[in-house]
Design a protein around this motif. Sequence first.
Motif, mmCIF file in Angstrom:
data_model
loop_
_atom_site.group_PDB
_atom_site.id
_atom_site.type_symbol
_atom_site.label_atom_id
_atom_site.label_comp_id
_atom_site.label_asym_id
_atom_site.label_seq_id
_atom_site.Cartn_x
_atom_site.Cartn_y
_atom_site.Cartn_z
ATOM 1 N N VAL A 232 67.009 0.972 76.099
ATOM 2 C CA VAL A 232 65.545 1.278 76.903
ATOM 3 C C VAL A 232 65.303 2.803 76.259
ATOM 4 C CG1 VAL A 232 64.345 1.962 78.858
ATOM 5 C CG2 VAL A 232 65.778 -0.306 78.699
ATOM 6 N N VAL A 233 64.258 2.896 75.633
ATOM 7 C CA VAL A 233 63.534 4.262 75.440
ATOM 8 C C VAL A 233 62.340 4.540 76.427
ATOM 9 C CG1 VAL A 233 62.448 5.524 73.773
ATOM 10 C CG2 VAL A 233 64.196 4.028 72.840
ATOM 11 N N LEU A 234 62.577 5.923 76.911
ATOM 12 C CA LEU A 234 61.523 6.413 77.885
ATOM 13 C C LEU A 234 60.909 7.371 76.911
ATOM 14 C CD1 LEU A 234 63.185 6.116 81.169
ATOM 15 C CD2 LEU A 234 61.551 4.236 80.082
ATOM 16 N N GLU A 235 59.568 7.503 76.371
ATOM 17 C CA GLU A 235 59.223 8.372 75.453
ATOM 18 C C GLU A 235 58.197 9.120 76.476
ATOM 19 O OE1 GLU A 235 57.966 11.010 73.191
ATOM 20 O OE2 GLU A 235 56.294 9.699 73.608
ATOM 21 N N CYS A 236 58.378 10.507 76.860
ATOM 22 C CA CYS A 236 57.842 11.219 77.637
ATOM 23 C C CYS A 236 56.912 12.342 77.173
ATOM 24 C CB CYS A 236 59.000 11.587 78.486
ATOM 25 S SG CYS A 236 59.941 10.439 79.659
ATOM 26 N N THR A 237 56.815 12.039 76.011
ATOM 27 C CA THR A 237 56.152 13.564 75.246
ATOM 28 C C THR A 237 54.791 13.168 74.787
ATOM 29 O OG1 THR A 237 56.831 13.411 72.997
ATOM 30 C CG2 THR A 237 58.342 14.435 74.704
ATOM 31 N N GLY A 238 54.476 12.016 74.204
ATOM 32 C CA GLY A 238 53.495 11.879 73.664
ATOM 33 C C GLY A 238 53.190 12.433 72.164
ATOM 34 N N VAL A 239 54.220 13.162 71.645
ATOM 35 C CA VAL A 239 54.383 13.707 70.361
ATOM 36 C C VAL A 239 54.900 12.704 68.943
ATOM 37 C CG1 VAL A 239 55.163 15.703 69.260
ATOM 38 C CG2 VAL A 239 54.483 15.929 71.450
ATOM 39 N N LEU A 258 56.202 3.568 76.661
ATOM 40 C CA LEU A 258 55.350 5.113 76.325
ATOM 41 C C LEU A 258 54.900 5.772 77.733
ATOM 42 C CD1 LEU A 258 53.483 3.683 73.277
ATOM 43 C CD2 LEU A 258 55.537 4.832 73.577
ATOM 44 N N VAL A 259 55.448 6.895 78.237
ATOM 45 C CA VAL A 259 55.229 7.577 79.534
ATOM 46 C C VAL A 259 54.376 8.869 79.250
ATOM 47 C CG1 VAL A 259 56.063 8.527 81.545
ATOM 48 C CG2 VAL A 259 57.460 6.722 80.192
ATOM 49 N N GLY A 260 54.788 9.534 78.317
ATOM 50 C CA GLY A 260 53.866 10.662 77.863
ATOM 51 C C GLY A 260 52.456 10.441 77.327
ATOM 52 N N THR A 261 51.609 11.346 77.785
ATOM 53 C CA THR A 261 50.066 11.092 77.380
ATOM 54 C C THR A 261 50.013 12.200 76.351
ATOM 55 O OG1 THR A 261 49.635 10.816 79.717
ATOM 56 C CG2 THR A 261 47.821 11.198 78.391
ATOM 57 N N GLY A 262 49.534 11.687 75.098
ATOM 58 C CA GLY A 262 49.101 12.334 74.120
ATOM 59 C C GLY A 262 47.951 11.811 73.293
ATOM 60 N N ALA A 263 47.821 12.531 72.098
ATOM 61 C CA ALA A 263 46.619 11.816 71.274
ATOM 62 C C ALA A 263 47.207 10.601 70.615
ATOM 63 C CB ALA A 263 46.321 13.191 70.208
ATOM 64 N N GLN A 264 46.215 10.234 69.473
ATOM 65 C CA GLN A 264 46.869 8.982 68.844
ATOM 66 C C GLN A 264 47.995 9.170 68.045
ATOM 67 O OE1 GLN A 264 43.457 7.841 66.173
ATOM 68 N NE2 GLN A 264 44.323 5.753 66.347
ATOM 69 N N VAL A 265 48.858 8.218 68.372
ATOM 70 C CA VAL A 265 50.086 8.184 67.461
ATOM 71 C C VAL A 265 50.317 6.784 66.697
ATOM 72 C CG1 VAL A 265 51.139 9.825 68.993
ATOM 73 C CG2 VAL A 265 51.395 7.337 69.777
ATOM 74 N N THR A 266 51.155 6.742 65.828
ATOM 75 C CA THR A 266 51.434 5.714 64.989
ATOM 76 C C THR A 266 52.703 5.248 65.452
ATOM 77 O OG1 THR A 266 51.940 6.718 62.968
ATOM 78 C CG2 THR A 266 49.730 6.295 63.320
ATOM 79 N N LEU A 267 53.095 3.916 65.108
ATOM 80 C CA LEU A 267 54.248 3.357 65.416
ATOM 81 C C LEU A 267 54.468 2.327 64.021
ATOM 82 C CD1 LEU A 267 53.907 1.398 68.807
ATOM 83 C CD2 LEU A 267 54.921 3.873 68.299
ATOM 84 N N PRO A 268 55.910 2.698 63.724
ATOM 85 C CA PRO A 268 56.445 1.864 62.178
ATOM 86 C C PRO A 268 56.398 0.469 62.719
ATOM 87 C CG PRO A 268 58.162 2.997 63.658
ATOM 88 C CD PRO A 268 56.921 3.215 64.285
ATOM 89 N N LEU A 269 55.464 -0.210 62.247
ATOM 90 C CA LEU A 269 55.440 -1.686 62.442
ATOM 91 C C LEU A 269 56.536 -2.402 62.071
ATOM 92 C CD1 LEU A 269 53.553 -3.708 63.644
ATOM 93 C CD2 LEU A 269 52.340 -4.080 61.596
ATOM 94 N N ASP A 270 57.257 -2.048 60.881
ATOM 95 C CA ASP A 270 58.164 -2.775 60.127
ATOM 96 C C ASP A 270 59.484 -2.469 61.014
ATOM 97 O OD1 ASP A 270 58.442 0.055 59.785
ATOM 98 O OD2 ASP A 270 59.572 -0.093 58.058
ATOM 99 N N VAL A 271 59.797 -1.520 61.942
ATOM 100 C CA VAL A 271 60.867 -1.267 62.921
ATOM 101 C C VAL A 271 60.345 -2.311 63.928
ATOM 102 C CG1 VAL A 271 62.083 0.303 64.228
ATOM 103 C CG2 VAL A 271 61.339 0.965 62.001
ATOM 104 N N VAL A 272 59.256 -2.133 64.670
ATOM 105 C CA VAL A 272 58.972 -2.844 65.768
ATOM 106 C C VAL A 272 59.101 -4.367 65.595
ATOM 107 C CG1 VAL A 272 57.153 -3.487 67.239
ATOM 108 C CG2 VAL A 272 57.420 -1.008 66.491
ATOM 109 N N GLN A 273 58.881 -4.952 64.584
ATOM 110 C CA GLN A 273 58.861 -6.325 64.070
ATOM 111 C C GLN A 273 60.242 -6.494 63.754
ATOM 112 O OE1 GLN A 273 55.583 -6.632 61.085
ATOM 113 N NE2 GLN A 273 54.503 -8.020 62.711
ATOM 114 N N GLY A 274 61.166 -5.678 62.948
ATOM 115 C CA GLY A 274 62.174 -6.064 62.551
ATOM 116 C C GLY A 274 63.122 -6.222 63.580
ATOM 117 N N ARG A 275 63.012 -5.285 64.495
ATOM 118 C CA ARG A 275 63.903 -5.474 65.745
ATOM 119 C C ARG A 275 63.460 -6.136 66.948
ATOM 120 N NH1 ARG A 275 65.891 1.139 65.606
ATOM 121 N NH2 ARG A 275 66.470 1.283 63.447
#
Length: 337
Positions: A232-239, A258-275
């Motif tokens: 489990v990852v709890l991302e609390c920055t939004g950075v 995704l807990v932290g509130t931030g501007a637009q961020v991107t996710l590595p789709l290959d990692v999200v899908q591959g794992r």
Amino acid sequence: MSAEQRVAVLREPEHMTVETRPVPTPGPGDVQVAVRAVSVCGSDVHYYDHGRIGGFVMHGPLVLGHETSGVVSAVGEGVETPAVGTRVAVEPQRNCGRCDQCVQGRYHLCPWISFFATPPVDGSFAQYVTVPAGRAHPVPDALSDDAAAMIEPLAVAVHAAGKADIGPGTRVFVSGGGPVGLLCLQVARARGAARVTLSDPVARRREVALRFGADAVVDPGAGDTEIEPADVVLECTGVQAAVDLAIAATAPAATVVLVGTGAQVTLPLDVVQGRELVVKGTFRYAHVYPAAIAMAASGAVRLDEMVTSHHDLDGAVDALLAARRDPDAIKAVVRPG
């Protein structure tokens, strides 16, 4: 003539005044709360600095503050509990109760919700507020006024941990060592996590995280890459940089919240899908105040130790700027009374 109270009002970014306003009268189903403590949230600071957070924009004066505790001082028509004199933690939101989201129990996603200190709704840098009776949660004597105010950010952490289904044996990675990150760390530990690692570039925050129960800490600025994969990852920055590290820290089939509130961020789709990662968003909380109160009252989460300064209403600006001025600051508390 109606009674009057003192209120700290943000007139525009970086300009706050203390003014006199009428004491609010509780309507049917509401209670009036004499405010005892308001802990400062990063969102309060953001409004003070910029007058907006994303699409939430100030178009007029705004009273900040939403992490609130107090004592019920009057009740509206039809209210039996909580009674006058009851110490409460205030859940600072009012929903419609009729829309699809409310009917399905997701009242925090109500499109007509009003939330303290979110424009145009005033918050609790005031001596009195009114809330629905069901949003004034009684607290035991074991909780101080400061701790009762911090039930609100603790509710954020409890909601996030529930989204992640953290339980005995879970390996958890917390991204960010601010107040919410420290609370997520403590909640994960309270729910039986086998190992909790926290990442933050500030050495003092990493030291505090170890004090609050982290098994390991990571300095992302030092290129620490030897991180045990987390379930489990709890991302609390939004950075973005923190999000990248958080995704890299996942084990296969992990859940990323995704807990932290931030501007637009991107996710590595290959990692999200591959794992085959499960990525979830969170927005505030619902139905978790009783659990948060019980967790704090049991001592499983240490709230009072997170308070590093107190301020009166005239010192509200000092409270908002405390973390910027003092590297050791964690939580500043305003006591309007």
